[in-house]
Design a protein around this motif. Structure first.
Motif, PDB file in Angstrom:
ATOM      1  N   SER A 128       5.221  -2.255   7.653  1.00 33.31           N
ATOM      2  CA  SER A 128       4.084  -1.813   8.463  1.00 33.31           C
ATOM      3  C   SER A 128       4.506  -1.440   9.884  1.00 33.31           C
ATOM      4  O   SER A 128       3.718  -0.845  10.627  1.00 33.31           O
ATOM      5  CB  SER A 128       3.010  -2.906   8.505  1.00 33.31           C
ATOM      6  OG  SER A 128       2.480  -3.142   7.211  1.00 33.31           O
ATOM      7  N   MET A 129       5.724  -1.795  10.270  1.00 33.43           N
ATOM      8  CA  MET A 129       6.234  -1.441  11.597  1.00 33.43           C
ATOM      9  C   MET A 129       6.684   0.013  11.607  1.00 33.43           C
ATOM     10  O   MET A 129       6.985   0.600  10.568  1.00 33.43           O
ATOM     11  CB  MET A 129       7.429  -2.329  11.967  1.00 33.43           C
ATOM     12  CG  MET A 129       7.141  -3.806  12.031  1.00 33.43           C
ATOM     13  SD  MET A 129       8.661  -4.736  12.424  1.00 33.43           S
ATOM     14  CE  MET A 129       8.041  -6.420  12.365  1.00 33.43           C
ATOM     15  N   ASP A 130       6.752   0.594  12.807  1.00 33.54           N
ATOM     16  CA  ASP A 130       7.340   1.921  12.911  1.00 33.54           C
ATOM     17  C   ASP A 130       8.865   1.786  12.979  1.00 33.54           C
ATOM     18  O   ASP A 130       9.415   0.678  13.028  1.00 33.54           O
ATOM     19  CB  ASP A 130       6.804   2.687  14.123  1.00 33.54           C
ATOM     20  CG  ASP A 130       7.048   1.969  15.444  1.00 33.54           C
ATOM     21  OD1 ASP A 130       8.105   1.330  15.598  1.00 33.54           O
ATOM     22  OD2 ASP A 130       6.173   2.054  16.333  1.00 33.54           O
ATOM     23  N   ALA A 131       9.561   2.909  12.969  1.00 35.53           N
ATOM     24  CA  ALA A 131      11.023   2.902  12.890  1.00 35.53           C
ATOM     25  C   ALA A 131      11.659   2.163  14.066  1.00 35.53           C
ATOM     26  O   ALA A 131      12.630   1.411  13.889  1.00 35.53           O
ATOM     27  CB  ALA A 131      11.549   4.332  12.820  1.00 35.53           C
ATOM     28  N   ASP A 132      11.112   2.353  15.261  1.00 37.13           N
ATOM     29  CA  ASP A 132      11.681   1.694  16.441  1.00 37.13           C
ATOM     30  C   ASP A 132      11.488   0.179  16.377  1.00 37.13           C
ATOM     31  O   ASP A 132      12.385  -0.586  16.761  1.00 37.13           O
ATOM     32  CB  ASP A 132      11.036   2.249  17.716  1.00 37.13           C
ATOM     33  CG  ASP A 132      11.439   3.690  17.980  1.00 37.13           C
ATOM     34  OD1 ASP A 132      12.530   4.087  17.513  1.00 37.13           O
ATOM     35  OD2 ASP A 132      10.686   4.411  18.640  1.00 37.13           O
ATOM     36  N   LEU A 147       8.349  -8.638   3.541  1.00 40.58           N
ATOM     37  CA  LEU A 147       8.648  -7.211   3.476  1.00 40.58           C
ATOM     38  C   LEU A 147       7.464  -6.347   3.887  1.00 40.58           C
ATOM     39  O   LEU A 147       7.638  -5.303   4.530  1.00 40.58           O
ATOM     40  CB  LEU A 147       9.104  -6.849   2.059  1.00 40.58           C
ATOM     41  CG  LEU A 147       9.649  -5.445   1.836  1.00 40.58           C
ATOM     42  CD1 LEU A 147      10.787  -5.133   2.817  1.00 40.58           C
ATOM     43  CD2 LEU A 147      10.140  -5.289   0.402  1.00 40.58           C
ATOM     44  N   GLY A 148       6.245  -6.771   3.548  1.00 36.22           N
ATOM     45  CA  GLY A 148       5.075  -5.985   3.917  1.00 36.22           C
ATOM     46  C   GLY A 148       4.945  -5.816   5.421  1.00 36.22           C
ATOM     47  O   GLY A 148       4.648  -4.725   5.906  1.00 36.22           O
ATOM     48  N   ASN A 151       0.838  -1.201   0.000  1.00 37.36           N
ATOM     49  CA  ASN A 151       0.000   0.000   0.000  1.00 37.36           C
ATOM     50  C   ASN A 151       0.876   1.256   0.000  1.00 37.36           C
ATOM     51  O   ASN A 151       2.109   1.187   0.049  1.00 37.36           O
ATOM     52  CB  ASN A 151      -0.968  -0.010   1.191  1.00 37.36           C
ATOM     53  CG  ASN A 151      -0.240  -0.107   2.528  1.00 37.36           C
ATOM     54  OD1 ASN A 151       0.806   0.504   2.734  1.00 37.36           O
ATOM     55  ND2 ASN A 151      -0.803  -0.876   3.461  1.00 37.36           N
ATOM     56  N   ALA A 152       0.222   2.414  -0.048  1.00 36.51           N
ATOM     57  CA  ALA A 152       0.952   3.684  -0.153  1.00 36.51           C
ATOM     58  C   ALA A 152       1.849   3.940   1.055  1.00 36.51           C
ATOM     59  O   ALA A 152       2.974   4.427   0.917  1.00 36.51           O
ATOM     60  CB  ALA A 152      -0.043   4.834  -0.326  1.00 36.51           C
ATOM     61  N   ALA A 153       1.341   3.599   2.249  1.00 36.99           N
ATOM     62  CA  ALA A 153       2.128   3.821   3.460  1.00 36.99           C
ATOM     63  C   ALA A 153       3.374   2.929   3.471  1.00 36.99           C
ATOM     64  O   ALA A 153       4.459   3.356   3.872  1.00 36.99           O
ATOM     65  CB  ALA A 153       1.275   3.552   4.700  1.00 36.99           C
ATOM     66  N   GLN A 154       3.225   1.696   3.025  1.00 40.44           N
ATOM     67  CA  GLN A 154       4.363   0.782   2.969  1.00 40.44           C
ATOM     68  C   GLN A 154       5.373   1.241   1.926  1.00 40.44           C
ATOM     69  O   GLN A 154       6.583   1.153   2.147  1.00 40.44           O
ATOM     70  CB  GLN A 154       3.881  -0.631   2.666  1.00 40.44           C
ATOM     71  CG  GLN A 154       3.088  -1.271   3.800  1.00 40.44           C
ATOM     72  CD  GLN A 154       2.446  -2.584   3.391  1.00 40.44           C
ATOM     73  OE1 GLN A 154       2.145  -2.813   2.219  1.00 40.44           O
ATOM     74  NE2 GLN A 154       2.217  -3.453   4.364  1.00 40.44           N
ATOM     75  N   ALA A 155       4.893   1.725   0.791  1.00 38.08           N
ATOM     76  CA  ALA A 155       5.798   2.227  -0.245  1.00 38.08           C
ATOM     77  C   ALA A 155       6.583   3.439   0.254  1.00 38.08           C
ATOM     78  O   ALA A 155       7.782   3.566  -0.017  1.00 38.08           O
ATOM     79  CB  ALA A 155       5.009   2.593  -1.500  1.00 38.08           C
ATOM     80  N   VAL A 160      13.943  -5.390  15.300  1.00 35.56           N
ATOM     81  CA  VAL A 160      13.956  -6.697  14.647  1.00 35.56           C
ATOM     82  C   VAL A 160      15.077  -6.813  13.612  1.00 35.56           C
ATOM     83  O   VAL A 160      15.187  -7.841  12.930  1.00 35.56           O
ATOM     84  CB  VAL A 160      12.600  -7.001  13.976  1.00 35.56           C
ATOM     85  CG1 VAL A 160      11.478  -6.953  14.986  1.00 35.56           C
ATOM     86  CG2 VAL A 160      12.327  -6.036  12.818  1.00 35.56           C
ATOM     87  N   ALA A 161      15.900  -5.779  13.491  1.00 37.70           N
ATOM     88  CA  ALA A 161      16.948  -5.789  12.464  1.00 37.70           C
ATOM     89  C   ALA A 161      17.894  -6.977  12.624  1.00 37.70           C
ATOM     90  O   ALA A 161      18.338  -7.578  11.643  1.00 37.70           O
ATOM     91  CB  ALA A 161      17.733  -4.478  12.510  1.00 37.70           C
TER      92      ALA A 161
END
Length: 209
Positions: free
Chosen positions: A121-125, A116-117, A96-100, A130-131
């Protein structure tokens, strides 16, 4: 008659314009400076005496860490979004647009397309947390997603800017050698034979005469 001595005044210099200019320069650099975005994985690159600098734009970076994981990164936001759409369509995954938009802000990533989706969908933190568990992008003979990212990234860059794309391999100093060799083989199988190896600059040895 006694001589009349003229009254002498000390010279003065108005520093106000200089101070104004200094503040204008500081403000200019503060507004125009772009800080390097935080990478998903941090690697300790080996050192070399090469002074060849990597171009500042149109660069695809393939990062190999010491845990045999491979990460993909593209420096331009528009090219990243276009690449995401092409690769997603090939594997039947919609974003979706937010994911893009989130993908356009990523420095690099290391998950299969199917995961990847959820990552986007997660926020930056949450993504930062999970990196360490990202498995890396598959590049084996049965599921070679990495080369699809590279090919579509090059196409997107060329379509947008009409310029060639540079490939850079950024390997950890303790990276698994067979993994790096496999990465190079994957590129060469698609006739991608020109790429840069990112290293840290070390001092050249001094030769005594």
């Amino acid at each position: 008659m006694p001589k009349v001595k003229p009254h002498r005044t000390s010279p003065s210099l108005d520093m106000t314009p200089m101070v104004d200019l200094a503040f204008l320069l500081v403000t200019f650099f503060m507004l125009t400076t772009k800080f390097a975005p935080e990478e998903t994985v941090v690697v300790d690159t080996p050192s070399s005496t090469s002074e060849i600098k990597l171009p500042e734009s149109n660069v695809i970076t393939l990062t190999v860490d010491k845990n045999k994981r491979v990460f993909f990164g593209l420096d331009d936001e528009k090219a990243k979004v276009a690449t995401l759409q092409k690769v997603g369509a090939k594997y039947g995954v919609n974003f979706n647009a937010a994911q893009a938009k989130a993908f356009g802000n990523l420095t690099n990533f290391g998950v299969p397309v199917g995961q990847l989706g959820s990552l986007l969908s997660m926020d930056a933190d949450q993504r930062k947390a999970v990196a360490k568990t990202e498995p890396g992008i598959p590049m084996d003979s049965l599921n070679n997603q990495l080369i699809d990212w590279v090919i579509e990234g090059r196409k997107a860059n060329l379509a947008l800017y009409k310029k060639p794309t540079y490939i850079a391999i950024k390997g950890d100093g303790e990276a698994d050698v067979p993994t790096v060799q496999q990465l190079i083989k994957v590129l060469q199988e698609k006739d991608i034979n020109r790429f840069n190896l990112i290293t840290d600059l070390e001092n050249k040895p001094v030769v005594s005469k």
